[in-house]
Design a protein around this motif. Structure first.
Motif, PDB file in Angstrom:
ATOM      1  N   ALA A 106      -5.556  -5.629  -3.567  1.00  0.00           N
ATOM      2  CA  ALA A 106      -6.264  -4.495  -3.020  1.00  0.00           C
ATOM      3  C   ALA A 106      -5.587  -3.201  -2.945  1.00  0.00           C
ATOM      4  O   ALA A 106      -6.139  -2.076  -3.526  1.00  0.00           O
ATOM      5  N   GLY A 107      -4.226  -3.025  -2.724  1.00  0.00           N
ATOM      6  CA  GLY A 107      -3.517  -1.791  -2.789  1.00  0.00           C
ATOM      7  C   GLY A 107      -3.351  -1.265  -4.007  1.00  0.00           C
ATOM      8  O   GLY A 107      -3.657  -0.311  -4.386  1.00  0.00           O
ATOM      9  N   VAL A 108      -3.161  -2.098  -5.161  1.00  0.00           N
ATOM     10  CA  VAL A 108      -3.085  -1.688  -6.348  1.00  0.00           C
ATOM     11  C   VAL A 108      -4.558  -1.150  -6.950  1.00  0.00           C
ATOM     12  O   VAL A 108      -4.270  -0.089  -7.642  1.00  0.00           O
ATOM     13  N   LEU A 109      -5.694  -1.935  -6.697  1.00  0.00           N
ATOM     14  CA  LEU A 109      -6.955  -1.550  -7.030  1.00  0.00           C
ATOM     15  C   LEU A 109      -7.204   0.024  -6.426  1.00  0.00           C
ATOM     16  O   LEU A 109      -7.967   0.811  -7.095  1.00  0.00           O
ATOM     17  N   LEU A 110      -6.937   0.055  -5.217  1.00  0.00           N
ATOM     18  CA  LEU A 110      -7.001   1.256  -4.340  1.00  0.00           C
ATOM     19  C   LEU A 110      -6.476   2.466  -4.898  1.00  0.00           C
ATOM     20  O   LEU A 110      -7.072   3.668  -5.267  1.00  0.00           O
ATOM     21  N   ALA A 111      -4.975   2.268  -5.441  1.00  0.00           N
ATOM     22  CA  ALA A 111      -4.376   3.256  -5.970  1.00  0.00           C
ATOM     23  C   ALA A 111      -4.949   3.847  -7.300  1.00  0.00           C
ATOM     24  O   ALA A 111      -5.017   4.973  -7.664  1.00  0.00           O
ATOM     25  N   LEU A 112      -5.255   2.727  -8.243  1.00  0.00           N
ATOM     26  CA  LEU A 112      -6.021   2.929  -9.306  1.00  0.00           C
ATOM     27  C   LEU A 112      -7.195   3.786  -9.156  1.00  0.00           C
ATOM     28  O   LEU A 112      -7.618   5.011  -9.923  1.00  0.00           O
ATOM     29  N   GLY A 113      -8.086   3.324  -8.177  1.00  0.00           N
ATOM     30  CA  GLY A 113      -9.211   4.335  -8.011  1.00  0.00           C
ATOM     31  C   GLY A 113      -8.945   5.597  -7.404  1.00  0.00           C
ATOM     32  O   GLY A 113      -9.775   6.434  -7.901  1.00  0.00           O
ATOM     33  N   GLY A 114      -7.833   5.845  -6.682  1.00  0.00           N
ATOM     34  CA  GLY A 114      -7.631   7.321  -6.213  1.00  0.00           C
ATOM     35  C   GLY A 114      -7.206   8.086  -7.416  1.00  0.00           C
ATOM     36  O   GLY A 114      -7.606   9.331  -7.592  1.00  0.00           O
ATOM     37  N   THR A 157       6.038  -4.684  -7.559  1.00  0.00           N
ATOM     38  CA  THR A 157       4.663  -3.948  -7.207  1.00  0.00           C
ATOM     39  C   THR A 157       4.709  -2.897  -6.266  1.00  0.00           C
ATOM     40  O   THR A 157       4.091  -1.726  -6.639  1.00  0.00           O
ATOM     41  N   GLN A 158       5.621  -2.965  -5.509  1.00  0.00           N
ATOM     42  CA  GLN A 158       5.761  -1.941  -4.267  1.00  0.00           C
ATOM     43  C   GLN A 158       6.272  -0.654  -4.910  1.00  0.00           C
ATOM     44  O   GLN A 158       6.169   0.369  -4.462  1.00  0.00           O
ATOM     45  N   VAL A 159       7.335  -0.959  -5.998  1.00  0.00           N
ATOM     46  CA  VAL A 159       7.792   0.398  -6.328  1.00  0.00           C
ATOM     47  C   VAL A 159       6.638   0.881  -7.494  1.00  0.00           C
ATOM     48  O   VAL A 159       6.380   2.035  -7.561  1.00  0.00           O
ATOM     49  N   ALA A 160       6.172   0.204  -8.277  1.00  0.00           N
ATOM     50  CA  ALA A 160       5.237   0.279  -9.463  1.00  0.00           C
ATOM     51  C   ALA A 160       3.944   1.272  -8.880  1.00  0.00           C
ATOM     52  O   ALA A 160       3.418   2.130  -9.656  1.00  0.00           O
ATOM     53  N   ALA A 171      -3.780 -11.121  -1.978  1.00  0.00           N
ATOM     54  CA  ALA A 171      -4.810 -10.180  -1.784  1.00  0.00           C
ATOM     55  C   ALA A 171      -4.791  -8.893  -1.550  1.00  0.00           C
ATOM     56  O   ALA A 171      -5.294  -8.063  -1.880  1.00  0.00           O
ATOM     57  N   LEU A 172      -3.779  -8.641  -0.414  1.00  0.00           N
ATOM     58  CA  LEU A 172      -3.470  -7.297   0.123  1.00  0.00           C
ATOM     59  C   LEU A 172      -2.667  -6.482  -0.954  1.00  0.00           C
ATOM     60  O   LEU A 172      -3.213  -5.391  -1.193  1.00  0.00           O
ATOM     61  N   LYS A 173      -1.646  -6.825  -1.914  1.00  0.00           N
ATOM     62  CA  LYS A 173      -1.353  -6.369  -3.119  1.00  0.00           C
ATOM     63  C   LYS A 173      -2.039  -5.787  -4.046  1.00  0.00           C
ATOM     64  O   LYS A 173      -2.108  -4.784  -4.449  1.00  0.00           O
ATOM     65  N   ILE A 206      -0.916   2.495  -1.544  1.00  0.00           N
ATOM     66  CA  ILE A 206       0.534   2.242  -1.391  1.00  0.00           C
ATOM     67  C   ILE A 206       0.983   1.358   0.213  1.00  0.00           C
ATOM     68  O   ILE A 206       1.833   0.553  -0.064  1.00  0.00           O
ATOM     69  N   ALA A 207       0.152   1.767   1.293  1.00  0.00           N
ATOM     70  CA  ALA A 207       0.289   1.153   2.404  1.00  0.00           C
ATOM     71  C   ALA A 207      -0.010  -0.195   2.280  1.00  0.00           C
ATOM     72  O   ALA A 207       0.591  -1.134   2.814  1.00  0.00           O
ATOM     73  N   CYS A 208      -1.145  -0.606   1.573  1.00  0.00           N
ATOM     74  CA  CYS A 208      -1.589  -2.010   1.837  1.00  0.00           C
ATOM     75  C   CYS A 208      -0.611  -2.750   0.864  1.00  0.00           C
ATOM     76  O   CYS A 208      -0.128  -4.006   1.258  1.00  0.00           O
ATOM     77  N   ALA A 209      -0.159  -2.273  -0.333  1.00  0.00           N
ATOM     78  CA  ALA A 209       0.981  -2.947  -1.265  1.00  0.00           C
ATOM     79  C   ALA A 209       2.296  -3.196  -0.628  1.00  0.00           C
ATOM     80  O   ALA A 209       2.953  -4.058  -0.810  1.00  0.00           O
TER      81      ALA A 209
END
Length: 303
Positions: free
Chosen positions: A131-139, A250-253, A127-129, A290-293
């Motif tokens: 959430a991080g991906v969706l946050l980055a996409l939103g940014g 995912t951490q890289v992408a 869930a944390l990864k 990025i921090a969340c992922a």
């Protein structure tokens, strides 16, 4: 051993962030000086020069490892995927859609990487990864939609779909390439992969129109091509591979979200392009994503 295991994902994250930030400078260099050259021919020059630089470094540092026969096909296909099909499809997509819409479509790369890596068993979908991906996409969406013209040109949906397909190719590469990077090292694997991709691109790029366009390029354009080859190909993709060697796909992408922000900032500074007032807020969302992922997973409880 524990300290080393902790530092490796951090090294991968830093390398991937540097790769994505430098990627913004490659976008600006492309727009600045080489608009008159066919995109496939430009990619052939860029990755051909990058392969020469990486090959020279491998020999200079004496880190060459012979590619085992059983790995030839896999490394060839990965090189063709990421260093030939990826840039060709990227260029084709921008023939139909705008740069801003294309950047937004490409920012689906972290989400697609997470799905591919989870489906192939390379990492766990948490869930944390997510959430991080969706946050980055939103940014990215916030920065681009607020600062660029997102109006759809005729047939833009074709370009948008092609760019999502481009992101899917990158996601498959991210999920599959890591074992070969561990075996041959980031430098060796990237040199082999880029060589294969550059050979394919150069085999198809140099028709008569491309040769004439290259011959007519001014010195400034050739300087930009040299920059794209050394920095935009050799260094950027070595850093990307180094990231994949030490961190999860995912951490890289997810760091690719920094690419359009970097391009927007440099475009404003060097080309006087408009920049969004929401850019700082978008960047904050990307960094939080990025921090969340990359947040360390909790250690399993001892029985």
């Amino acid at each position: 051993m524990t300290l080393l295991a902790t530092r490796r994902p951090l090294l991968g994250l830093v390398a991937a962030c540097c790769s994505s930030l430098l990627g913004g400078s490659a976008v600006v260099a492309t727009r600045y000086a080489v608009a008159g050259l066919d995109p496939v021919a430009l990619a052939a020059l860029r990755y051909g020069l990058g392969a020469i630089v990486l090959g020279a470094l491998v020999l200079l540092l004496r880190r060459a490892r012979r590619l085992e026969r059983r790995d030839w096909l896999a490394v060839f296909l990965l090189g063709a995927l990421f260093f030939a099909a990826f840039p060709a499809l990227f260029s084709a997509s921008l023939a139909y859609t705008s740069a801003a819409r294309g950047a937004l479509a490409l920012s689906t790369l972290p989400f697609l990487t997470l799905l591919c890596a989870a489906a192939l068993g390379r990492e766990r979908l948490t869930a944390l990864k997510l959430a991080g991906v969706l946050l980055a996409l939103g940014g990215v969406s916030l920065a681009l939609i607020s600062g660029r013209d997102m109006a759809a040109p005729d047939g833009a949906w074709r370009g948008d779909l092609l760019m999502v397909a481009t992101a899917l190719l990158g996601a498959v590469f991210n999920a599959l390439a890591r074992p070969y990077m561990a075996k041959y090292g980031a430098l060796g694997f990237t040199a082999w992969g880029m060589l294969f991709g550059a050979l394919l691109l150069n085999a198809i790029a140099w028709g008569e129109p491309s040769r004439q366009a290259a011959a007519a390029l001014p010195p400034l354009a050739w300087a930009a091509i040299v920059y794209l080859g050394i920095i935009g190909a050799a260094l950027i993709f070595y850093l990307w591979s180094l990231g994949l060697e030490h961190a999860s796909p995912t951490q890289v992408a997810i760091t690719v979200a920094l690419n359009p922000v970097s391009a927007m900032t440099l475009g404003a500074l060097l080309l006087n392009e408009p920049v969004s007032g929401a850019l700082p807020l978008g960047l904050a969302a990307i960094l939080l994503g990025i921090a969340c992922a990359n947040w360390p997973a909790p250690a399993p409880a001892r029985p």
